[in-house]
Design a protein around this motif. Sequence first.
Motif, PDB file in Angstrom:
ATOM      1  N   PHE A  13       0.911  -1.391   0.029  1.00  5.99           N
ATOM      2  CA  PHE A  13       0.016  -0.195  -0.062  1.00  5.99           C
ATOM      3  C   PHE A  13       0.946   1.220  -0.003  1.00  5.99           C
ATOM      4  N   VAL A  14       1.948   1.318   0.966  1.00  6.26           N
ATOM      5  CA  VAL A  14       2.703   2.433   1.031  1.00  6.26           C
ATOM      6  C   VAL A  14       3.691   2.656  -0.323  1.00  6.26           C
ATOM      7  N   LEU A  15       4.162   1.587  -0.740  1.00  3.75           N
ATOM      8  CA  LEU A  15       4.928   1.732  -2.224  1.00  3.75           C
ATOM      9  C   LEU A  15       4.103   2.052  -3.224  1.00  3.75           C
ATOM     10  N   ASP A  16       2.875   1.564  -3.372  1.00  4.70           N
ATOM     11  CA  ASP A  16       2.102   2.317  -4.520  1.00  4.70           C
ATOM     12  C   ASP A  16       1.787   3.371  -4.310  1.00  4.70           C
ATOM     13  N   ALA A  17       1.609   4.069  -3.052  1.00  7.65           N
ATOM     14  CA  ALA A  17       1.291   5.476  -2.979  1.00  7.65           C
ATOM     15  C   ALA A  17       2.384   6.375  -3.001  1.00  7.65           C
ATOM     16  N   GLU A  18       3.438   5.787  -2.618  1.00  3.27           N
ATOM     17  CA  GLU A  18       4.737   6.821  -2.677  1.00  3.27           C
ATOM     18  C   GLU A  18       5.542   6.752  -3.855  1.00  3.27           C
ATOM     19  N   GLY A  19       5.504   5.707  -4.474  1.00  2.00           N
ATOM     20  CA  GLY A  19       6.517   5.940  -5.836  1.00  2.00           C
ATOM     21  C   GLY A  19       7.837   5.873  -5.760  1.00  2.00           C
ATOM     22  N   GLY A  20       8.473   6.538  -6.723  1.00  2.00           N
ATOM     23  CA  GLY A  20      10.051   6.509  -6.774  1.00  2.00           C
ATOM     24  C   GLY A  20      10.589   7.462  -6.435  1.00  2.00           C
ATOM     25  N   GLU A  31      13.795  15.494  -0.264  1.00  2.00           N
ATOM     26  CA  GLU A  31      14.254  14.232  -1.084  1.00  2.00           C
ATOM     27  C   GLU A  31      13.642  13.026  -0.231  1.00  2.00           C
ATOM     28  N   THR A  32      13.001  12.239  -1.359  1.00  2.00           N
ATOM     29  CA  THR A  32      12.099  11.000  -0.708  1.00  2.00           C
ATOM     30  C   THR A  32      12.225   9.926  -1.903  1.00  2.00           C
ATOM     31  N   LYS A  33      12.220   8.725  -1.766  1.00  2.00           N
ATOM     32  CA  LYS A  33      12.176   7.561  -2.511  1.00  2.00           C
ATOM     33  C   LYS A  33      11.486   6.321  -1.645  1.00  2.00           C
ATOM     34  N   TYR A  34      10.422   6.062  -2.280  1.00  2.00           N
ATOM     35  CA  TYR A  34       9.474   4.940  -1.595  1.00  2.00           C
ATOM     36  C   TYR A  34       8.870   5.243  -0.418  1.00  2.00           C
ATOM     37  N   GLY A  35       9.013   6.538  -0.389  1.00  2.00           N
ATOM     38  CA  GLY A  35       8.311   6.804   1.176  1.00  2.00           C
ATOM     39  C   GLY A  35       9.202   7.329   2.098  1.00  2.00           C
ATOM     40  N   ILE A  36      10.434   7.107   1.845  1.00  2.00           N
ATOM     41  CA  ILE A  36      11.600   7.332   2.863  1.00  2.00           C
ATOM     42  C   ILE A  36      12.361   8.526   2.864  1.00  2.00           C
ATOM     43  N   SER A  37      12.232   9.443   3.614  1.00  2.00           N
ATOM     44  CA  SER A  37      12.751  10.845   3.556  1.00  2.00           C
ATOM     45  C   SER A  37      14.192  11.085   3.993  1.00  2.00           C
ATOM     46  N   LYS A  38      14.932  12.039   3.181  1.00  2.00           N
ATOM     47  CA  LYS A  38      16.197  12.347   3.830  1.00  2.00           C
ATOM     48  C   LYS A  38      16.276  13.021   5.135  1.00  2.00           C
ATOM     49  N   ARG A  39      15.037  13.765   5.233  1.00  2.00           N
ATOM     50  CA  ARG A  39      14.697  14.520   6.608  1.00  2.00           C
ATOM     51  C   ARG A  39      14.839  13.443   7.780  1.00  2.00           C
ATOM     52  N   ALA A  40      13.958  12.236   7.579  1.00  2.00           N
ATOM     53  CA  ALA A  40      13.836  11.249   8.639  1.00  2.00           C
ATOM     54  C   ALA A  40      15.366  10.595   8.735  1.00  2.00           C
ATOM     55  N   PRO A  42      19.026  11.179   7.556  1.00  2.00           N
ATOM     56  CA  PRO A  42      19.648  12.343   6.716  1.00  2.00           C
ATOM     57  C   PRO A  42      21.072  11.750   6.659  1.00  2.00           C
ATOM     58  N   SER A  43      21.684  10.640   6.851  1.00  2.00           N
ATOM     59  CA  SER A  43      22.684  10.027   6.430  1.00  2.00           C
ATOM     60  C   SER A  43      22.745   8.878   5.202  1.00  2.00           C
ATOM     61  N   LEU A  44      21.292   8.877   4.928  1.00  2.00           N
ATOM     62  CA  LEU A  44      21.060   7.796   3.866  1.00  2.00           C
ATOM     63  C   LEU A  44      21.202   8.164   2.366  1.00  2.00           C
ATOM     64  N   ASP A  45      21.571   7.622   1.532  1.00  2.00           N
ATOM     65  CA  ASP A  45      21.579   7.906   0.131  1.00  2.00           C
ATOM     66  C   ASP A  45      20.304   7.553  -0.377  1.00  2.00           C
ATOM     67  N   ILE A  46      19.452   8.599  -0.380  1.00  2.00           N
ATOM     68  CA  ILE A  46      18.181   8.341  -0.914  1.00  2.00           C
ATOM     69  C   ILE A  46      17.901   7.785  -2.019  1.00  2.00           C
ATOM     70  N   LYS A  47      18.605   8.670  -3.012  1.00  2.00           N
ATOM     71  CA  LYS A  47      18.667   8.301  -4.434  1.00  2.00           C
ATOM     72  C   LYS A  47      19.008   6.807  -4.898  1.00  2.00           C
ATOM     73  N   SER A  48      19.879   6.235  -4.090  1.00  2.00           N
ATOM     74  CA  SER A  48      20.585   4.969  -4.282  1.00  2.00           C
ATOM     75  C   SER A  48      19.689   3.958  -3.434  1.00  2.00           C
ATOM     76  N   LEU A  49      18.687   4.283  -2.861  1.00  2.00           N
ATOM     77  CA  LEU A  49      17.627   3.516  -2.108  1.00  2.00           C
ATOM     78  C   LEU A  49      16.952   2.285  -2.727  1.00  2.00           C
ATOM     79  N   THR A  50      17.072   0.979  -2.350  1.00  2.00           N
ATOM     80  CA  THR A  50      16.319  -0.020  -3.277  1.00  2.00           C
ATOM     81  C   THR A  50      15.068  -0.388  -2.436  1.00  2.00           C
ATOM     82  N   ILE A  51      13.954  -1.215  -3.038  1.00  2.00           N
ATOM     83  CA  ILE A  51      12.803  -1.253  -2.508  1.00  2.00           C
ATOM     84  C   ILE A  51      13.101  -2.105  -1.420  1.00  2.00           C
TER      85      ILE A  51
END
Length: 72
Positions: A13-20, A31-40, A42-51
């Motif tokens: 449900f979350v992945l369908d709503a959030e997208g890439g 900056e977000t990917k799959y609903g995961i935000s850089k704000r939450a 900050p040390s994560l490479d959001i652009k390279s995040l996998t499903i």
Amino acid sequence: MTTEAYYTAAVRFVLDAEGGYVNDPDDPGGETKYGISKRAYPSLDIKSLTIEDAKRLYRRDYWGRASCDALS
């Protein structure tokens, strides 16, 4: 339904709503990917995040912390 099936349905449900990947300067989420935000995360490479990475974060930091496996 098993708790694993509920988790799978919730993540779907979350992945369908959030997208890439999105990095819209007008979006307060930043900056977000799959609903995961850089704000939450900050040390994560959001652009390279996998499903699979996102699913692990959802299980550990959201599903697990809310004790969703204990819900009926």
